[in-house]
Design a protein around this motif. Structure first.
Motif, mmCIF file in Angstrom:
data_model
loop_
_atom_site.group_PDB
_atom_site.id
_atom_site.type_symbol
_atom_site.label_atom_id
_atom_site.label_comp_id
_atom_site.label_asym_id
_atom_site.label_seq_id
_atom_site.Cartn_x
_atom_site.Cartn_y
_atom_site.Cartn_z
ATOM 1 N N LYS A 6 0.733 -1.132 0.146
ATOM 2 C CA LYS A 6 -0.003 0.081 -0.128
ATOM 3 C C LYS A 6 0.895 1.376 -0.079
ATOM 4 N N GLY A 7 2.277 1.145 -0.046
ATOM 5 C CA GLY A 7 3.097 2.259 -0.054
ATOM 6 C C GLY A 7 3.546 2.725 1.212
ATOM 7 N N LYS A 8 4.432 3.488 1.406
ATOM 8 C CA LYS A 8 4.829 4.026 2.688
ATOM 9 C C LYS A 8 3.590 4.478 3.355
#
Length: 66
Positions: A6-8
Motif C-alpha cells: 500500500k506504499g509508505k
C-alpha cells in the motif's frame, strides 16, 4: 500469495471511548473489513475536505495577545 504494497505508511494511534470502540468493532465485523482499512478510509475522506491553505491563512490572521 502476498498482498500488494500500500506504499509508505505512518502509524497513528488513537484512544477511543469504549462505546465508540465497540461500535467500530461491530462495523468492521459486519462489513468484513479490517479496522485499519476502515479508519484509513474515514480519515482520508475527512482530510480531503479540508482546505489546508485556508486553514493556514486563518491561523496567521489571528491577532497577537498583548
Amino acid at each position: 500469495m502476498p498482498m500488494p504494497s500500500k506504499g509508505k505508511r505512518h502509524s497513528v494511534t488513537a484512544r477511543l471511548p469504549i462505546a465508540d470502540a465497540e461500535k467500530l468493532e461491530a462495523i468492521v465485523k459486519a462489513t468484513n473489513d479490517t479496522r485499519g482499512d476502515y479508519i484509513v478510509r474515514l480519515v482520508t475522506a475527512h482530510l480531503a475536505t479540508i482546505d489546508l491553505e485556508a486553514l493556514k491563512a486563518k491561523q496567521e490572521a489571528l491577532p497577537m495577545a498583548s
